[in-house]
Scaffold this active site. Structure first.
Site, PDB file in Angstrom:
ATOM      1  CG  LEU A  32      -2.010  -1.025   1.338  1.00  0.00           C
ATOM      2  CD1 LEU A  32      -2.773  -0.874   2.655  1.00  0.00           C
ATOM      3  CD2 LEU A  32      -2.972  -0.932   0.163  1.00  0.00           C
ATOM      4  CG  ASP A  33       0.631   4.008  -3.154  1.00  0.00           C
ATOM      5  OD1 ASP A  33       1.458   3.146  -3.490  1.00  0.00           O
ATOM      6  OD2 ASP A  33      -0.229   4.477  -3.917  1.00  0.00           O
ATOM      7  CD  GLN A  34       2.996   8.893   1.964  1.00  0.00           C
ATOM      8  OE1 GLN A  34       2.785   8.953   3.165  1.00  0.00           O
ATOM      9  NE2 GLN A  34       2.634   9.842   1.124  1.00  0.00           N
ATOM     10  CB  THR A  91      -2.981   3.725   0.474  1.00  0.00           C
ATOM     11  OG1 THR A  91      -2.886   4.418  -0.774  1.00  0.00           O
ATOM     12  CG2 THR A  91      -4.204   2.821   0.440  1.00  0.00           C
TER      13      THR A  91
END
Length: 242
Positions: A102-104, A106
Site C-alpha cells: 500500500l502507498d504511504q 493509503t
C-alpha cells in the site's frame, strides 16, 4: 522438536542466543522452568512463556495490520516510517513480508506473512483475489465515470482493460469499488483514467476478510478460518471481520 530449535523458529534469535535464554531460566512451559536446550517438545497447541510474556507456537505467521498514513511497505523506508516498525521484533526475525503493498498515503488492511506459498496465492496476477477500496475524490463522481469504471479502462504501460466491480457511490465524492488485479497504483490510475483524482484511499477488504474493529496501527494474528477467507475469491463465501 527440541526447545532451542523451536525458539529459533519463532524468531527469538540465533541458536546460541536461544540456548542462553533457556539456560538463564527465561523459558517456562506448563508452569515449569526449562533449562535444557535439548528438551523435546510436542508442538501441537504449544504455549510457553519467555520472561513472563506468553507465546503460542506457530509454524507460519499470518498477520493483518490496519496501516496508517505515513508508512511505507519497505524494510528500508526512505521518506516515511516503515510498516515493519509497527510489529514485534520476533516477527522481523522470522522474516515476515507484506502481501503486496500500500502507498504511504493509503490506509487500511495489509497482510504480512512468512509463508511464501500464501504470499504467492494472494499476489500472483492469475489469482485475481478481490480487494475492496473506499476513496474520496477531488471532484464529484459523475454517472459517466461510474459507467466507464464498470466497463473497464486502459492504463498506460499495462495490457488489457481494468474493470471495477460492485461500485457504490456513498456520497458525491466518496466512492467504493472492488478490483481484481494488483498493478502499480491501480485504483488511483483507474480513477485518473476517467477524469477524476483520488484524494484519499482506504483498503477495506482482501478476499472475504474485511477490516472492522482493528485499530489503526494495530495488528492481529489471523485464525485458520480468516486465512482461508483472505484467499477466497467467491462473492458468496462467508465474510469474516477483523
Amino acid at each position: 522438536m527440541v526447545l532451542e530449535k523451536m525458539l529459533q523458529s519463532q524468531g527469538f534469535g540465533s541458536r546460541k542466543y536461544c540456548q542462553q535464554l533457556i539456560k538463564a531460566g527465561a523459558v517456562v512451559i506448563d508452569g515449569t522452568v526449562i533449562t535444557d536446550p535439548k528438551y523435546k517438545l510436542k508442538l501441537q497447541g504449544l504455549s510457553f512463556h519467555v520472561y513472563n510474556d506468553e507465546y503460542t507456537y506457530r509454524e507460519k505467521v499470518y498477520i493483518a495490520l490496519n496501516k496508517p498514513v505515513g508508512y511505507e511497505c519497505s524494510h528500508q523506508a526512505t521518506h516515511h516510517f516503515s510498516v515493519f516498525e509497527l510489529i514485534d521484533d520476533i516477527l522481523l526475525q522470522r522474516g515476515v513480508q507484506t502481501v503486496g503493498r500500500l502507498d504511504q498515503d493509503t490506509t487500511g488492511i495489509l497482510l504480512l506473512t512468512d509463508d511464501g506459498q500464501f504470499l504467492q496465492a494472494l499476489t500472483h496476477p492469475k489469482k485475481h483475489v478481490p480487494k475492496v477500496y473506499q476513496m474520496h475524490t477531488v471532484d464529484p463522481v459523475t454517472e459517466q465515470q461510474i459507467i466507464q469504471l464498470g466497463q473497464g479502462v486502459e492504463l498506460r504501460n499495462e495490457t488489457g482493460l481494468f474493470q471495477a466491480t460492485d461500485i457504490q457511490l456513498i456520497s458525491e465524492q466518496h466512492l467504493q469499488f472492488t478490483v481484481h488485479q494488483g498493478v502499480y497504483h491501480q485504483v488511483k490510475r483507474m480513477v485518473a483514467a476517467v477524469g477524476n483524482r483520488v484524494e484519499s484511499l482506504h483498503r477495506l477488504q482482501i478476499g472475504q476478510l474485511k477490516l472492522d474493529q482493528l485499530a489503526e496501527g494495530e495488528y492481529c494474528y489471523l485464525t485458520e478460518q480468516q486465512i482461508l477467507a483472505a484467499k477466497n475469491q467467491s462473492p458468496d463465501a462467508q465474510l469474516l471481520k477483523i
